[in-house]
Design a protein around this motif. Structure first.
Motif, PDB file in Angstrom:
ATOM      1  N   LYS A 107      -3.499  -0.617 -10.008  1.00 47.86           N
ATOM      2  CA  LYS A 107      -4.050  -0.876  -8.212  1.00 47.86           C
ATOM      3  C   LYS A 107      -5.668  -0.611  -8.449  1.00 47.86           C
ATOM      4  CE  LYS A 107      -3.655  -1.819  -3.912  1.00 47.86           C
ATOM      5  NZ  LYS A 107      -2.381  -1.960  -3.323  1.00 47.86           N
ATOM      6  N   SER A 155      -8.447 -10.188  -9.138  1.00 44.99           N
ATOM      7  CA  SER A 155      -7.698 -10.856  -8.200  1.00 44.99           C
ATOM      8  C   SER A 155      -6.678 -11.561  -8.015  1.00 44.99           C
ATOM      9  CB  SER A 155      -7.703  -9.712  -6.438  1.00 44.99           C
ATOM     10  OG  SER A 155      -6.492 -10.560  -5.870  1.00 44.99           O
ATOM     11  N   ASP A 160      -4.404  -6.450  -9.004  1.00 48.38           N
ATOM     12  CA  ASP A 160      -4.494  -5.757  -7.964  1.00 48.38           C
ATOM     13  C   ASP A 160      -5.542  -4.899  -7.734  1.00 48.38           C
ATOM     14  OD1 ASP A 160      -3.308  -4.851  -5.439  1.00 48.38           O
ATOM     15  OD2 ASP A 160      -1.527  -4.282  -5.735  1.00 48.38           O
ATOM     16  N   VAL A 161      -7.026  -5.301  -6.681  1.00 46.00           N
ATOM     17  CA  VAL A 161      -7.823  -4.802  -6.078  1.00 46.00           C
ATOM     18  C   VAL A 161      -8.125  -5.059  -5.037  1.00 46.00           C
ATOM     19  CG1 VAL A 161      -9.152  -7.056  -7.164  1.00 46.00           C
ATOM     20  CG2 VAL A 161     -10.332  -5.006  -6.674  1.00 46.00           C
ATOM     21  N   VAL A 162      -8.719  -3.917  -4.416  1.00 44.38           N
ATOM     22  CA  VAL A 162      -8.446  -3.823  -3.113  1.00 44.38           C
ATOM     23  C   VAL A 162     -10.137  -3.548  -3.226  1.00 44.38           C
ATOM     24  CG1 VAL A 162      -8.099  -2.982  -0.944  1.00 44.38           C
ATOM     25  CG2 VAL A 162      -5.735  -3.943  -2.058  1.00 44.38           C
ATOM     26  N   SER A 225      -3.934  -6.749  -2.167  1.00 42.78           N
ATOM     27  CA  SER A 225      -4.746  -7.774  -3.358  1.00 42.78           C
ATOM     28  C   SER A 225      -5.574  -8.736  -2.750  1.00 42.78           C
ATOM     29  CB  SER A 225      -4.654  -7.706  -4.441  1.00 42.78           C
ATOM     30  OG  SER A 225      -5.341  -8.229  -5.171  1.00 42.78           O
TER      31      SER A 225
END
Length: 331
Positions: A107, A155, A160-162, A225
Motif C-alpha cells: 500500500k 490505482s 493500492d494507493v490512498v 485504493s
C-alpha cells in the motif's frame, strides 16, 4: 511491518515516524542529509540519503517495505527554479509510485492537501465530492492536484494507493514552515502577534497533529485504493481562532485588522524584490488572496470509512500551549 516514510524530517512526517516506531515497526527514511535524521531518530531508523529524483536510492529505500507513506513535497511559496515544485511534487511522486509498483508494496498512502479542494462559495462545508477548480492559484496546489491524478492512474493499474488531505495542522512537533499555525499560537501567547488578516471572517479548518497522524495510519489500514480522505478538524474564522487562543491561554492581547489591499500591496512588493534579489518573499499575491477565501471542510468520509476522529479545537490548542511551555522551559 516495514515502512518507508518520505518527508520524515517534516512536521507531520516526524510525528508519523515516531508513532510507527512506538508501535514496534521498522522504518526506512529517505532524506537529503543524515545529520537531521540522526538528530531526530539516532539509529532507530534505516537512513537512505537522496531526494525524490534519485531513482536508484528510491529503489533501495522501497525494497522489502510493506507500506510507503509519501509525505515529502515542495511547499514553499516561491522558488527561483520555476520547475522545482513540479519536479519534486509530480515527478518525485511518480518515482515513488513506480518503485512501489515494481517492489510489490502492499500500500501507498499519499499525503496531499485540502488546498486542492475549492473554496466554499456559500459557506457550506466542502467534501471529497466537490468539483475541483479549473485552475489553481499556486504551484503547490497545482502540483498536488497533478500528483493526485497520478495516484488515481496507478490505482487503476493495480497499485493500492490512498490519498489523504490534511487541513491546517498544528500541535507539538517540529516548529518549521509546515507547522506555521503552532508558530502563530506561540507568537500570540508571548505577545508577539497582533494582526488579523482582512476582516477576520474568512473560515479555515484547523486540525491537531495527533489526529492527522492517526488518520494516516487509519488510511493505511482501512483506506480504499483510489479514494481521497479529508483529515480535518474544526471549522472557524480567523476571529474565532484567535478568540479561542485567547480564551484557552487566558491572554487577551489587542489585535488589529490588516486590510486586504495592504496585504496584497505588500505581497506584490515582496514578489518584486524576490524576483530581483533571489531572496524568498514573506508572502506572494496568490497566497495573499487565499486569506479572503472561505475553506470549511467536512471529514465525515474519513470518520465513516476510517473511524477517524478529531480533537476539539480548544483541547488541541490547550495541549499545544502546554507543550510550548514545556518546550520553552526545556531550552
Amino acid at each position: 511491518m516495514r515502512y518507508l516514510v518520505t518527508g520524515a524530517t517534516g512536521f507531520i512526517g516526524n510525528r508519523l515516524v515516531e508513532e510507527l516506531l512506538k508501535l514496534g515497526n521498522e522504518v526506512h527514511v529517505l532524506a537529503r542529509t543524515e545529520k537531521k535524521v540522526s538528530e531526530l531518530y539516532g539509529d532507530r531508523v534505516v537512513f537512505f540519503e537522496g531526494v525524490l529524483l534519485d531513482l536508484d536510492v528510491i529503489q533501495q529505500a522501497v525494497h522489502n517495505c510493506d507500506v510507503v507513506f509519501h509525505l515529502a513535497a515542495f511547499a514553499n511559496i516561491w522558488s527561483k527554479d520555476k520547475m522545482l515544485a513540479y519536479k519534486t511534487n509530480v515527478i518525485g511522486t511518480k518515482n515513488i509510485l513506480d518503485a512501489a509498483l515494481q517492489n510489490k508494496v502492499k500500500k501507498v498512502v499519499f499525503t496531499s492537501s485540502a488546498a486542492v479542494f475549492p473554496p466554499s462559495e456559500n459557506g457550506e462545508e466542502i467534501d471529497e465530492t466537490a468539483a475541483l477548480p479549473e485552475k489553481y492559484m499556486t504551484d503547490y496546489e497545482t502540483t498536488k492536484f497533478q500528483s493526485e491524478q497520478l495516484c488515481m492512474e496507478y490505482s487503476k493499474n493495480g497499485l493500492d494507493v490512498v490519498i489523504v488531505n490534511p487541513t491546517r495542522v498544528f500541535g507539538h512537533g517540529l516548529l518549521n514552515k509546515s507547522n506555521s499555525v503552532t508558530i502563530l499560537i506561540k507568537k500570540y501567547i508571548v505577545g508577539n502577534w497582533r494582526i488579523i488578516p482582512g476582516t477576520g471572517s474568512a473560515i479555515g479548518n484547523y486540525v491537531f497533529i495527533d489526529d492527522v497522524v492517526n488518520g494516516h495510519i487509519f488510511a493505511m489500514q482501512s483506506g480504499i485504493s483510489g479514494e481521497k480522505y479529508i483529515l480535518g478538524g474544526t471549522n472557524t474564522s480567523f476571529n474565532g481562532f484567535f478568540e479561542m487562543i485567547s480564551t484557552v491561554s487566558k491572554k487577551n492581547y489587542r489585535l488589529f485588522y490588516l486590510p486586504f489591499p495592504i496585504i496584497l500591496a505588500v505581497s506584490k512588493l515582496e514578489l518584486f524584490l524576490a524576483e530581483k534579489t533571489g531572496k524568498k518573499p514573506l508572502i506572494t499575491p496568490p497566497w495573499a488572496k487565499k486569506y479572503l477565501q472561505n475553506r470549511p471542510v467536512s471529514s465525515k468520509k474519513a470518520m465513516n470509512d476510517l473511524s477517524y476522529t478529531f480533537t476539539p479545537l480548544d483541547d488541541g490548542i490547550g495541549k499545544t500551549i502546554e507543550w510550548l511551555k514545556t518546550e520553552q522551559n526545556g531550552k
